[in-house]
Design a protein around this motif. Structure first.
Motif, PDB file in Angstrom:
ATOM      1  N   THR A  63       0.829  -1.202   0.000  1.00 16.69           N
ATOM      2  CA  THR A  63       0.000   0.000   0.000  1.00 16.69           C
ATOM      3  C   THR A  63       0.866   1.255   0.000  1.00 16.69           C
ATOM      4  O   THR A  63       0.563   2.220  -0.710  1.00 16.69           O
ATOM      5  CB  THR A  63      -0.952  -0.007   1.210  1.00 16.69           C
ATOM      6  OG1 THR A  63      -1.746  -1.198   1.154  1.00 16.69           O
ATOM      7  CG2 THR A  63      -1.857   1.212   1.206  1.00 16.69           C
TER       8      THR A  63
ATOM      9  N   LEU B 152      -2.741   2.517  -3.413  1.00 12.07           N
ATOM     10  CA  LEU B 152      -3.995   2.013  -3.962  1.00 12.07           C
ATOM     11  C   LEU B 152      -4.564   0.953  -3.025  1.00 12.07           C
ATOM     12  O   LEU B 152      -3.857   0.468  -2.133  1.00 12.07           O
ATOM     13  CB  LEU B 152      -3.764   1.391  -5.343  1.00 12.07           C
ATOM     14  CG  LEU B 152      -3.248   2.326  -6.431  1.00 12.07           C
ATOM     15  CD1 LEU B 152      -2.788   1.521  -7.640  1.00 12.07           C
ATOM     16  CD2 LEU B 152      -4.322   3.330  -6.820  1.00 12.07           C
ATOM     17  N   LYS B 153      -5.821   0.556  -3.259  1.00  8.50           N
ATOM     18  CA  LYS B 153      -6.402  -0.555  -2.512  1.00  8.50           C
ATOM     19  C   LYS B 153      -5.724  -1.830  -2.997  1.00  8.50           C
ATOM     20  O   LYS B 153      -5.740  -2.130  -4.185  1.00  8.50           O
ATOM     21  CB  LYS B 153      -7.909  -0.633  -2.735  1.00  8.50           C
ATOM     22  CG  LYS B 153      -8.644   0.556  -2.160  1.00  8.50           C
ATOM     23  CD  LYS B 153     -10.117   0.456  -2.452  1.00  8.50           C
ATOM     24  CE  LYS B 153     -10.806   1.694  -1.896  1.00  8.50           C
ATOM     25  NZ  LYS B 153     -12.221   1.721  -2.239  1.00  8.50           N
TER      26      LYS B 153
ATOM     27  N   ASP C 185     -10.018  -1.694  -7.840  1.00 10.10           N
ATOM     28  CA  ASP C 185     -10.849  -0.490  -7.774  1.00 10.10           C
ATOM     29  C   ASP C 185     -12.015  -0.730  -6.819  1.00 10.10           C
ATOM     30  O   ASP C 185     -12.074  -1.776  -6.141  1.00 10.10           O
ATOM     31  CB  ASP C 185     -11.320  -0.070  -9.173  1.00 10.10           C
ATOM     32  CG  ASP C 185     -12.227  -1.088  -9.845  1.00 10.10           C
ATOM     33  OD1 ASP C 185     -12.735  -2.024  -9.178  1.00 10.10           O
ATOM     34  OD2 ASP C 185     -12.436  -0.956 -11.067  1.00 10.10           O
ATOM     35  N   GLU C 186     -12.969   0.203  -6.785  1.00  7.49           N
ATOM     36  CA  GLU C 186     -14.100   0.089  -5.861  1.00  7.49           C
ATOM     37  C   GLU C 186     -15.013  -1.085  -6.195  1.00  7.49           C
ATOM     38  O   GLU C 186     -15.812  -1.514  -5.367  1.00  7.49           O
ATOM     39  CB  GLU C 186     -14.904   1.400  -5.810  1.00  7.49           C
ATOM     40  CG  GLU C 186     -15.550   1.803  -7.116  1.00  7.49           C
ATOM     41  CD  GLU C 186     -14.614   2.569  -8.058  1.00  7.49           C
ATOM     42  OE1 GLU C 186     -15.069   2.921  -9.151  1.00  7.49           O
ATOM     43  OE2 GLU C 186     -13.433   2.786  -7.718  1.00  7.49           O
ATOM     44  N   HIS C 187     -14.885  -1.665  -7.407  1.00  7.58           N
ATOM     45  CA  HIS C 187     -15.677  -2.833  -7.795  1.00  7.58           C
ATOM     46  C   HIS C 187     -14.860  -4.125  -7.685  1.00  7.58           C
ATOM     47  O   HIS C 187     -15.254  -5.154  -8.201  1.00  7.58           O
ATOM     48  CB  HIS C 187     -16.204  -2.665  -9.220  1.00  7.58           C
ATOM     49  CG  HIS C 187     -16.996  -1.412  -9.400  1.00  7.58           C
ATOM     50  ND1 HIS C 187     -18.234  -1.210  -8.825  1.00  7.58           N
ATOM     51  CD2 HIS C 187     -16.707  -0.264 -10.058  1.00  7.58           C
ATOM     52  CE1 HIS C 187     -18.681  -0.009  -9.127  1.00  7.58           C
ATOM     53  NE2 HIS C 187     -17.769   0.591  -9.879  1.00  7.58           N
ATOM     54  N   LYS C 188     -13.683  -4.008  -7.069  1.00  7.96           N
ATOM     55  CA  LYS C 188     -12.774  -5.131  -6.838  1.00  7.96           C
ATOM     56  C   LYS C 188     -12.203  -5.702  -8.138  1.00  7.96           C
ATOM     57  O   LYS C 188     -11.856  -6.879  -8.213  1.00  7.96           O
ATOM     58  CB  LYS C 188     -13.423  -6.196  -5.986  1.00  7.96           C
ATOM     59  CG  LYS C 188     -13.826  -5.627  -4.629  1.00  7.96           C
ATOM     60  CD  LYS C 188     -14.233  -6.660  -3.656  1.00  7.96           C
ATOM     61  CE  LYS C 188     -14.569  -6.130  -2.299  1.00  7.96           C
ATOM     62  NZ  LYS C 188     -15.225  -4.885  -2.157  1.00  7.96           N
ATOM     63  N   ARG C 189     -12.097  -4.846  -9.160  1.00  8.96           N
ATOM     64  CA  ARG C 189     -11.470  -5.229 -10.426  1.00  8.96           C
ATOM     65  C   ARG C 189     -10.034  -4.742 -10.425  1.00  8.96           C
ATOM     66  O   ARG C 189      -9.736  -3.654  -9.911  1.00  8.96           O
ATOM     67  CB  ARG C 189     -12.232  -4.628 -11.603  1.00  8.96           C
ATOM     68  CG  ARG C 189     -13.611  -5.248 -11.813  1.00  8.96           C
ATOM     69  CD  ARG C 189     -14.233  -4.732 -13.093  1.00  8.96           C
ATOM     70  NE  ARG C 189     -14.396  -3.291 -13.015  1.00  8.96           N
ATOM     71  CZ  ARG C 189     -15.551  -2.647 -13.063  1.00  8.96           C
ATOM     72  NH1 ARG C 189     -16.666  -3.323 -13.216  1.00  8.96           N
ATOM     73  NH2 ARG C 189     -15.608  -1.340 -12.987  1.00  8.96           N
TER      74      ARG C 189
END
Length: 144
Positions: A47, A52-53, A118-122
């Motif tokens: 991180t 980033l996540k 990303d926020e959609h776990k992609r």
């Protein structure tokens, strides 16, 4: 910032004391607790490098070479070993030292792979395209 500088700045160190609630019936650190600590420090390094996540996708070749006795101190050192397009590998070394002496040695090593999401776990790119490849220094000009 150059890739090598980002890698150096992401190195992460954590110290822990090995207390009785983390040891097994042999009075050594539980293997599962060791893996938890290693994954945690690897996550922090990943991180810090990417900002980033990040999610853990694998751990490979974790070698336990010395027992970690209760009442000792451990230092976990995480460093970025490889940066890909959406993933990176973090090497973790765990050093054990006696609490009341200078005795210190490496006890465990492991490699952890993380993916940026990303926020959609992609999966998402870790580095911008222009930063993905560092320019190599130009060779000095040699007269013919």
């Amino acid at each position: 910032m150059l890739l090598a500088d980002r890698i150096a700045r992401a190195e992460t160190r954590i110290f822990k004391a090995v207390f009785p609630n983390t040891t097994n019936h042999y009075d050594t650190l539980f293997g599962g607790t060791t893996l938890l600590l290693m994954d945690e420090v690897a996550f922090i390094a990943a991180t810090r490098f990417s900002r980033l996540k990040m999610v853990t996708v694998s751990s490979e070749r974790v070698d336990f070479t010395h027992p970690i006795p209760g009442g000792s101190l451990v230092e976990l050192v995480a460093s970025i070993e490889h940066v890909g397009r959406t993933s990176l590998k973090v090497r973790v070394e765990l050093f054990v030292e006696q609490m009341y002496s200078e005795d210190r040695h490496k006890a465990v090593t492991g490699l952890f792979t993380f993916v940026a999401v990303d926020e959609h776990k992609r999966p998402v790119r870790i580095l911008p395209e222009e930063a993905a490849v560092e320019p190599t220094p130009a060779a000095p000009y040699a007269a013919p």
